[in-house]
Motif scaffolding. Structure first.
Motif, PDB file in Angstrom:
ATOM      1  N   ALA A  64       3.048   0.149  12.126  1.00 42.87           N
ATOM      2  CA  ALA A  64       3.444  -0.177  10.757  1.00 42.87           C
ATOM      3  C   ALA A  64       2.470   0.424   9.748  1.00 42.87           C
ATOM      4  CB  ALA A  64       3.523  -1.694  10.576  1.00 42.87           C
ATOM      5  N   LEU A  65       1.209   0.471  10.133  1.00 42.18           N
ATOM      6  CA  LEU A  65       0.220   1.072   9.243  1.00 42.18           C
ATOM      7  C   LEU A  65       0.269   2.589   9.351  1.00 42.18           C
ATOM      8  CD1 LEU A  65      -2.023   0.155   7.284  1.00 42.18           C
ATOM      9  CD2 LEU A  65      -3.646   0.587   9.126  1.00 42.18           C
ATOM     10  N   ARG A  66       0.532   3.067  10.557  1.00 39.77           N
ATOM     11  CA  ARG A  66       0.523   4.513  10.780  1.00 39.77           C
ATOM     12  C   ARG A  66       1.535   5.223   9.886  1.00 39.77           C
ATOM     13  NH1 ARG A  66      -1.183   8.319  14.314  1.00 39.77           N
ATOM     14  NH2 ARG A  66      -2.444   6.828  15.490  1.00 39.77           N
ATOM     15  N   ILE A 109       0.830  -1.213   0.000  1.00 41.13           N
ATOM     16  CA  ILE A 109       0.000   0.000   0.000  1.00 41.13           C
ATOM     17  C   ILE A 109       0.859   1.255   0.000  1.00 41.13           C
ATOM     18  CG2 ILE A 109      -1.929  -1.151   1.142  1.00 41.13           C
ATOM     19  CD1 ILE A 109      -1.166   0.280   3.699  1.00 41.13           C
ATOM     20  N   GLU A 110       2.152   1.132   0.271  1.00 42.67           N
ATOM     21  CA  GLU A 110       3.018   2.304   0.218  1.00 42.67           C
ATOM     22  C   GLU A 110       3.049   2.873  -1.192  1.00 42.67           C
ATOM     23  OE1 GLU A 110       6.863   1.994   2.075  1.00 42.67           O
ATOM     24  OE2 GLU A 110       6.183   0.289   3.298  1.00 42.67           O
ATOM     25  N   SER A 117      -1.216   2.048  -9.178  1.00 39.99           N
ATOM     26  CA  SER A 117      -0.913   3.410  -8.719  1.00 39.99           C
ATOM     27  C   SER A 117      -2.120   4.328  -8.804  1.00 39.99           C
ATOM     28  CB  SER A 117       0.240   3.995  -9.550  1.00 39.99           C
ATOM     29  OG  SER A 117      -0.133   4.042 -10.914  1.00 39.99           O
ATOM     30  N   ASN A 118      -3.179   3.906  -9.504  1.00 35.69           N
ATOM     31  CA  ASN A 118      -4.371   4.756  -9.614  1.00 35.69           C
ATOM     32  C   ASN A 118      -5.428   4.424  -8.570  1.00 35.69           C
ATOM     33  OD1 ASN A 118      -4.864   2.281 -10.901  1.00 35.69           O
ATOM     34  ND2 ASN A 118      -6.465   3.145 -12.198  1.00 35.69           N
ATOM     35  N   LEU A 119      -5.021   3.695  -7.518  1.00 36.62           N
ATOM     36  CA  LEU A 119      -5.941   3.389  -6.430  1.00 36.62           C
ATOM     37  C   LEU A 119      -5.501   4.136  -5.170  1.00 36.62           C
ATOM     38  CD1 LEU A 119      -7.784   0.215  -5.598  1.00 36.62           C
ATOM     39  CD2 LEU A 119      -6.450   1.257  -3.754  1.00 36.62           C
ATOM     40  N   TYR A 120      -6.447   4.781  -4.526  1.00 28.48           N
ATOM     41  CA  TYR A 120      -6.171   5.590  -3.339  1.00 28.48           C
ATOM     42  C   TYR A 120      -7.001   5.079  -2.164  1.00 28.48           C
ATOM     43  CZ  TYR A 120      -4.128   8.798  -6.728  1.00 28.48           C
ATOM     44  OH  TYR A 120      -3.361   9.355  -7.726  1.00 28.48           O
TER      45      TYR A 120
END
Length: 819
Positions: free
Chosen positions: A709-711, A662-663, A688-691
């Motif tokens: 880690a998610l933060r 997700i990075e 890359s076009n997913l937010y």
């Protein structure tokens, strides 16, 4: 003949040069529902938008249509306009947009509410007003220099005769009723029926439920009603004391008679001395005329009533009215002033309202029964109208919701079950149908007998023999078309717009398929969808442009953000609008919404084995996996997953091996990985076009902090209460809430939030009360005090009791201060 505004954007083409070099210009028809309405001879104004250069837009030319609509090279439609006059600069006489927006005559033009369209229809009245200024541009400057009160008085003068012609009879009836009602000997002998008659002459009782509560049955012995009214009219104390005692003193208080009702009663009885002080009057005076009564915190209702009257006197409302309007009736002057205020409320009370969704400009399609077995069809056809029954419940505009209509239907017809469909039909006929919609008339469930276009707003006409709720219609096709193979609903009225294939088949039946009534298209490309602009998000989200721009920039480079804040700040609402703005259009097909909870798993989100109907376990793709694939297949467009309450799930478990992907810099095919449930050599990646947009409630005690880690993979953005923003105040104004009451609301909630923030041990800033609690969804708030009290009682009080569950005295003290 029709009238139009055609708008051009100088960013897209050189409007000025085009007008200079061409006597006849070609203009696109982007609002396709207009193409069969435009005809030769229609009058047109050409409007140049600002185009990035502030305060340069406005009316730059006038002309008339000289051709029928034709298919242009882009497979759209265009029309030719002969330019009769053009003025491209203020010095040459163009009409500037920002100036027209400040003039009462023109401030309500549709182009100010929906700024991004190409074609706008004008009523004859709107065209004539605009043409008046086009002929004499100096008038604009002269009106702008007038004080606010005088601007609106001159606007009222143009329509005063017609206004009083329509309303004087009702006013006179009320005047004569109260002239009899207030007589002391009548008060001492009056019966319950005399009290009930008040309901027919008070605007505040136009809501059926309010009228029913106060006057449906006696709530006290008749002697108390006699005593209370005699005290209100003839007591020896000052009027403000009598008002306060009538409202709150148990000796005189009458159930259902609140301040709005009492102010109208006092205004009728003492018509030479006092103006009404109901919602309409307060909105007109405080919001539109921008006058400020000297209210103070702690003022009683009676005291505020007097301060309102003093404000009118100090600003010489009567003197200015008589000077500009002149006396128009034989009634006391305050009746006329109140009608001026009603005019302001009706025409300008929505000042600053939400920008209408562009999709609302497209026609809807309705299926309507003309009575049982089409018994009313001849009436419909001969008189050019449609109508709906249930005349026993009267004017549908008296009711503000489907629930109110259902309640009165149930009572009038002595029904045991809730009449849901009938209530919906009445509500839709009054509130959701609009001019430009189309209607099919059905006979039973097997025939269509008429098809027409709605050309008027809802009207209540009690002079008709039956079916008093009507709308005017231009009939396009009449006949008898068998549709026994189509599923025609038994309901009286049905909105069929979303069933596009069905609408098209019915259009084909009546001979109008693919013509002037082409239904809205589904699955549109982005350029054909309703644009979503900064102007629109400003009208819906109470943030500054700088805050919005910063969030968009963060979303661009981080691709993952979490909106965090206390309850009621509209985090989920904001998330969706940010997605709209980031993609530039309002396209829900590219947004996926879900909510995390403690039981949500990797198998739900990504992929896993699930039982089917036969009890066998099969591999099923999760919501995120499917949505990513959708984004991969459409790389030219952005996709947005909104995860509500993101901190409620076990995030490491839900995201699994995708925590890394997700990075922002780990997106794309080169970072593809095998999933826990991959088939063979199958790999998966996040495009890359997913937010990702998450929301998180900072007042949720039961949740641990977000996984570190998610933060670090998300940017956290604070969404705070917006009580002090201009957007919040404008929104409440658009809902008909007066300026003085808005200030009271903000001040009261400020005090509560200060108590919350000061409690550093148990609460703090993350627990503040948000503004969303006080964002009404109804079109108009009819009684601001009742609306406010209901929110405090049903929403704020339970929240405070949860915050201070062990400090009942503190909660009660705060709630008392909120009254």
């Amino acid at each position: 003949m029709a009238n139009w505004i055609f708008q051009g954007n100088p960013k897209q083409f050189d409007v000025d040069t085009y007008l200079k070099e061409n006597k006849v210009v070609t203009w696109g028809i982007r609002q396709k529902q207009f193409k069969d309405e435009m005809q030769r001879g229609d009058r047109v104004f050409i409007w140049r938008s600002d185009g990035g250069e502030r305060n340069t837009g406005g009316v730059v030319a006038s002309g008339k249509i000289t051709s029928a609509p034709f298919i242009d090279e882009d497979d759209g439609f265009s029309i030719e306009v002969e330019i009769t006059d053009f003025r491209l600069t203020p010095d040459s006489g163009m009409l500037l947009r920002h100036e027209l927006k400040e003039i009462p005559d023109t401030m309500n033009l549709q182009i100010f509410k929906i700024s991004q369209l190409t074609n706008y229809r004008l009523t004859d009245e709107e065209f004539n007003r605009l043409y008046k200024y086009w002929q004499n541009p100096q008038m604009v400057k002269e009106i702008l220099e007038l004080p606010t009160i005088e601007k609106y008085l001159y606007a009222f003068r143009e329509v005063a005769d017609e206004w009083f012609k329509e309303n004087t009879k009702y006013i006179e009836v009320g005047y004569h009723f109260f002239d009899r009602f207030k007589q002391r000997d009548h008060l001492q002998q009056m019966e319950w029926e005399d009290v009930q008659e008040i309901g027919n002459h008070i605007n505040a009782f136009r809501m059926a439920l309010s009228k029913k509560r106060a006057l449906g049955k006696m709530n006290a012995p008749i002697e108390k009603y006699r005593k209370s009214f005699e005290y209100l009219f003839y007591g020896q104390e000052p009027i403000e004391n009598r008002i306060d005692n009538f409202i709150s003193n148990e000796e005189y208080k009458l159930f259902g008679f609140g301040m709005s009702v009492v102010s109208e009663i006092v205004g009728n009885v003492f018509a030479d001395d006092y103006c009404f002080y109901n919602q309409r009057d307060k909105v007109a005076v405080e919001n539109i005329l921008q006058l400020t009564p000297d209210y103070s915190r702690g003022d009683s209702e009676g005291r505020k009533f007097i301060k309102f009257q003093n404000c009118l006197k100090e600003n010489q409302i009567i003197e200015k009215y008589l000077e500009i309007i002149g006396k128009r009736t034989n009634l006391p002057i305050y009746y006329e002033v109140d009608q001026f205020f009603s005019f302001l409320f009706e025409n300008y009370g929505k000042k600053g309202k939400d920008i209408t969704d562009v999709q609302d400009d497209l026609p809807q399609y309705w299926l309507l029964a003309a009575g049982e077995n089409a018994v009313m069809w001849d009436d419909f056809y001969q008189n050019g109208l449609i109508a709906i029954g249930w005349e026993e419940i009267g004017d549908l505009k008296k009711y503000n919701s489907k629930r109110e209509i259902a309640d009165v239907l149930k009572e009038v017809f002595q029904l045991e079950n809730n009449p849901t469909n009938d209530a919906l039909a009445n509500y839709q006929f009054a509130y959701e149908m609009k001019i430009g919609d189309y209607v099919f008339i059905k006979r039973g469930t097997k025939q269509i007998i008429g098809f027409g276009k709605i050309v008027s707003d809802y009207q209540h006409d009690p002079t008709r023999e039956t079916y008093h709720s009507v709308r005017k219609v231009d009939w396009i096709s009449t006949g008898e078309w068998n549709v026994d193979k189509e599923p025609i609903h038994m309901k009286t009225l049905t909105n069929i717009t979303r069933y596009e294939d069905y609408v098209e088949r019915l259009l084909d039946k009546v001979g109008k398929g693919n013509s002037s009534t082409t239904p809205p298209e589904g699955n549109k490309k982005n350029e054909e969808l309703a644009p979503y602009t900064v102007e629109q998000i400003n009208s819906e989200v109470f943030m500054t442009n700088e805050q919005i721009e910063e969030i968009l920039e963060t979303l661009d480079y981080k691709k993952n953000i979490i909106l965090q804040g206390p309850p009621g700040v509209g985090k989920t609402f904001v998330a969706k609008r940010l997605a709209y703005l980031h993609m530039g259009v309002k396209d829900d097909s590219k947004i996926e919404f879900l909510q995390f909870h403690q039981s949500y798993s990797y198998e739900d989100f990504i992929r896993g084995y699930k039982p089917n109907l036969e009890g066998n376990f099969i591999l099923k793709d999760g919501l995120f996996y499917t949505f990513c694939k959708k984004a991969v297949d459409d790389p030219e467009n952005n996709y947005y997953m909104i995860i509500d309450e993101i901190n409620r799930g076990n995030l490491s478990k839900i995201f699994g091996e995708l925590m890394m992907l997700i990075e922002a810099d780990k997106r794309g095919k080169k970072f593809a990985v095998k999933l826990a449930y991959s088939l063979g050599e199958e790999t998966f990646y996040i495009p890359s076009n997913l937010y990702l947009i998450g929301t998180m409630n900072t007042a949720d005690r039961s949740l641990a902090l977000v996984d570190y880690a998610l933060r670090r993979r998300f940017s956290f953005i604070n969404v705070e209460p917006a009580f002090h923003t201009d957007g919040f105040k404008d929104y409440l104004i658009s809902k008909g809430i007066s300026q003085g009451f808005i200030e009271k609301l903000i001040h009261s909630i400020d005090e509560v939030n200060q108590e919350i923030v000061s409690d550093k041990i148990n609460l703090g800033k993350g627990y503040e009360i948000g503004h969303s609690y006080f964002c009404p969804t109804v079109e108009n708030v009819d009684d601001e005090q009742k609306w406010y009290e209901r929110i405090i009682r049903l929403e704020i009080a339970p929240l405070l009791k949860e915050y201070w569950f062990d400090r009942e005295d503190k909660v009660n003290d705060i709630l008392n201060r909120l009254q």
